[in-house]
Design a protein around this motif. Structure first.
Motif, mmCIF file in Angstrom:
data_model
loop_
_atom_site.group_PDB
_atom_site.id
_atom_site.type_symbol
_atom_site.label_atom_id
_atom_site.label_comp_id
_atom_site.label_asym_id
_atom_site.label_seq_id
_atom_site.Cartn_x
_atom_site.Cartn_y
_atom_site.Cartn_z
ATOM 1 N N TYR A 21 47.447 -47.561 15.961
ATOM 2 C CA TYR A 21 46.584 -47.216 17.083
ATOM 3 C C TYR A 21 45.205 -46.895 16.540
ATOM 4 C CZ TYR A 21 47.361 -42.116 16.358
ATOM 5 O OH TYR A 21 47.429 -40.844 15.857
ATOM 6 N N THR A 22 44.193 -47.117 17.368
ATOM 7 C CA THR A 22 42.813 -46.950 16.948
ATOM 8 C C THR A 22 42.163 -45.815 17.724
ATOM 9 O OG1 THR A 22 42.682 -49.318 16.480
ATOM 10 C CG2 THR A 22 40.595 -48.139 16.692
ATOM 11 N N VAL A 23 41.432 -44.990 16.993
ATOM 12 C CA VAL A 23 40.678 -43.899 17.586
ATOM 13 C C VAL A 23 39.199 -44.229 17.434
ATOM 14 C CG1 VAL A 23 40.112 -41.446 17.462
ATOM 15 C CG2 VAL A 23 42.447 -42.216 16.978
ATOM 16 N N VAL A 24 38.464 -44.207 18.533
ATOM 17 C CA VAL A 24 37.022 -44.438 18.510
ATOM 18 C C VAL A 24 36.346 -43.162 18.999
ATOM 19 C CG1 VAL A 24 35.096 -45.779 19.444
ATOM 20 C CG2 VAL A 24 37.263 -46.920 18.887
ATOM 21 N N MET A 25 35.413 -42.651 18.189
ATOM 22 C CA MET A 25 34.600 -41.490 18.575
ATOM 23 C C MET A 25 33.158 -41.962 18.622
ATOM 24 S SD MET A 25 36.140 -38.320 16.338
ATOM 25 C CE MET A 25 35.220 -37.060 17.211
ATOM 26 N N SER A 26 32.441 -41.586 19.678
ATOM 27 C CA SER A 26 31.058 -42.030 19.820
ATOM 28 C C SER A 26 30.114 -40.850 20.021
ATOM 29 C CB SER A 26 30.936 -43.014 20.977
ATOM 30 O OG SER A 26 31.408 -42.418 22.172
ATOM 31 N N GLY A 27 28.833 -41.093 19.754
ATOM 32 C CA GLY A 27 27.811 -40.063 19.936
ATOM 33 C C GLY A 27 28.059 -38.841 19.073
ATOM 34 N N LEU A 28 28.407 -39.054 17.813
ATOM 35 C CA LEU A 28 28.783 -37.941 16.939
ATOM 36 C C LEU A 28 27.597 -37.059 16.571
ATOM 37 C CD1 LEU A 28 31.260 -39.965 14.785
ATOM 38 C CD2 LEU A 28 31.833 -38.033 16.249
ATOM 39 N N MET A 29 27.885 -35.761 16.470
ATOM 40 C CA MET A 29 26.879 -34.777 16.078
ATOM 41 C C MET A 29 27.322 -34.121 14.779
ATOM 42 S SD MET A 29 25.940 -33.015 19.751
ATOM 43 C CE MET A 29 27.561 -32.310 19.920
ATOM 44 N N LYS A 30 26.387 -33.484 14.094
ATOM 45 C CA LYS A 30 26.673 -32.805 12.825
ATOM 46 C C LYS A 30 27.840 -31.834 12.989
ATOM 47 C CE LYS A 30 25.038 -31.489 8.609
ATOM 48 N NZ LYS A 30 25.847 -32.074 7.591
ATOM 49 N N SER A 31 27.922 -31.177 14.136
ATOM 50 C CA SER A 31 28.989 -30.200 14.391
ATOM 51 C C SER A 31 30.375 -30.839 14.510
ATOM 52 C CB SER A 31 28.683 -29.393 15.654
ATOM 53 O OG SER A 31 28.587 -30.263 16.772
ATOM 54 N N ASP A 32 30.430 -32.177 14.627
ATOM 55 C CA ASP A 32 31.720 -32.866 14.688
ATOM 56 C C ASP A 32 32.341 -33.041 13.309
ATOM 57 O OD1 ASP A 32 31.825 -33.302 17.506
ATOM 58 O OD2 ASP A 32 30.370 -34.922 17.283
ATOM 59 N N SER A 33 31.604 -32.742 12.250
ATOM 60 C CA SER A 33 32.146 -32.863 10.895
ATOM 61 C C SER A 33 33.349 -31.951 10.728
ATOM 62 C CB SER A 33 31.081 -32.480 9.855
ATOM 63 O OG SER A 33 30.028 -33.396 9.852
ATOM 64 N N GLY A 34 34.345 -32.422 9.986
ATOM 65 C CA GLY A 34 35.522 -31.604 9.714
ATOM 66 C C GLY A 34 36.754 -32.458 9.500
ATOM 67 N N TRP A 35 37.904 -31.808 9.505
ATOM 68 C CA TRP A 35 39.188 -32.492 9.308
ATOM 69 C C TRP A 35 39.816 -32.836 10.652
ATOM 70 C CZ3 TRP A 35 41.026 -34.447 4.943
ATOM 71 C CH2 TRP A 35 40.490 -33.982 3.737
ATOM 72 N N TYR A 36 40.308 -34.060 10.744
ATOM 73 C CA TYR A 36 41.000 -34.549 11.931
ATOM 74 C C TYR A 36 42.342 -35.113 11.493
ATOM 75 C CZ TYR A 36 36.611 -34.172 14.490
ATOM 76 O OH TYR A 36 35.477 -33.693 15.093
ATOM 77 N N TYR A 37 43.229 -35.332 12.468
ATOM 78 C CA TYR A 37 44.532 -35.908 12.167
ATOM 79 C C TYR A 37 44.892 -37.013 13.133
ATOM 80 C CZ TYR A 37 45.510 -32.024 9.044
ATOM 81 O OH TYR A 37 45.472 -31.129 8.013
ATOM 82 N N CYS A 38 45.439 -38.085 12.580
ATOM 83 C CA CYS A 38 46.155 -39.049 13.399
ATOM 84 C C CYS A 38 47.524 -38.404 13.569
ATOM 85 C CB CYS A 38 46.318 -40.384 12.668
ATOM 86 S SG CYS A 38 44.812 -41.345 12.546
ATOM 87 N N SER A 39 47.923 -38.160 14.772
ATOM 88 C CA SER A 39 49.180 -37.460 15.041
ATOM 89 C C SER A 39 50.123 -38.365 15.819
ATOM 90 C CB SER A 39 48.874 -36.192 15.844
ATOM 91 O OG SER A 39 50.063 -35.532 16.195
ATOM 92 N N VAL A 40 51.328 -38.522 15.286
ATOM 93 C CA VAL A 40 52.368 -39.310 15.936
ATOM 94 C C VAL A 40 53.620 -38.441 15.957
ATOM 95 C CG1 VAL A 40 53.745 -41.415 15.890
ATOM 96 C CG2 VAL A 40 51.394 -41.466 15.048
#
Length: 188
Positions: A96-115
């Motif tokens: 599956y694909t995750v698309v994030m748009s209009g990113l800001m500096k505050s969006d920096s960090g750790w994320y997870y693909c969760s299944v």
């Protein structure tokens, strides 16, 4: 930790001994499996502020019917992203694909693909875009004429001054430099 095996699955912790006691502890549950049921194509993504990213999350057929999510790890919790700037599309064939748009500096960090109850980490770094700097140099014709002709014993006609002015260039720190050449006596 190296050469981990499935039997190494369990809860581990790090602590600091202060005054004879284990005062600070961080717990982590580590699950070791022979084949990754959930993984990512790229575990680190760097993008300029305002940009978009696309992260491909992979899963085995065992997890085909499980819920697919994208969440941000913050304050020791995983928060599911459910806003307009995040889109998730599942091909139902193992990714599956995750698309994030209009990113800001505050969006920096750790994320997870969760299944289901499994996650694969992704570190997102949003940088401030560097643009060309244009530093305007403002001066009057009188100031420029004076700069070009100062310390010169000869007088120049207006054509020579115009030619000199048109070749002035700006360099860092707002200094103005005249090109070197024949008859040039000033150093800037």
């Amino acid at each position: 930790m190296r050469n981990l095996q499935e039997q190494n699955t369990g809860t581990y912790w790090c602590a600091v001994e202060i005054t004879g006691y284990w005062d600070v502890k961080e717990w982590i549950y580590l699950k070791i499996q022979s084949a990754l049921d959930v993984s990512v194509m790229s575990s680190s993504v760097i993008v300029d502020e305002g940009g978009n990213i696309s992260v491909q999350c992979l899963y085995t057929s065992t997890y085909k019917n499980e819920t697919k999510q994208w969440c941000r790890y913050k304050d020791k919790k995983c928060y599911t992203s459910q806003n307009a700037s995040v889109e998730i599309s599942d091909d139902r064939r193992g990714s599956y694909t995750v698309v994030m748009s209009g990113l800001m500096k505050s969006d920096s960090g750790w994320y997870y693909c969760s299944v289901g109850d499994l996650q694969a980490p992704v570190k997102l770094t949003v940088t401030v875009a560097v643009t060309d700097l244009h530093i305007p140099v403002e001066f009057t014709v009188t100031e420029a004429t004076s700069a070009v002709t100062s310390d010169s014993s000869s007088t120049r006609d207006m054509r020579d001054i115009h030619k000199s002015l048109s070749t002035l260039i700006s360099i860092p720190n707002n200094r103005v430099q005249a090109p070197s050449g024949e008859g040039q006596q000033n150093k800037y």
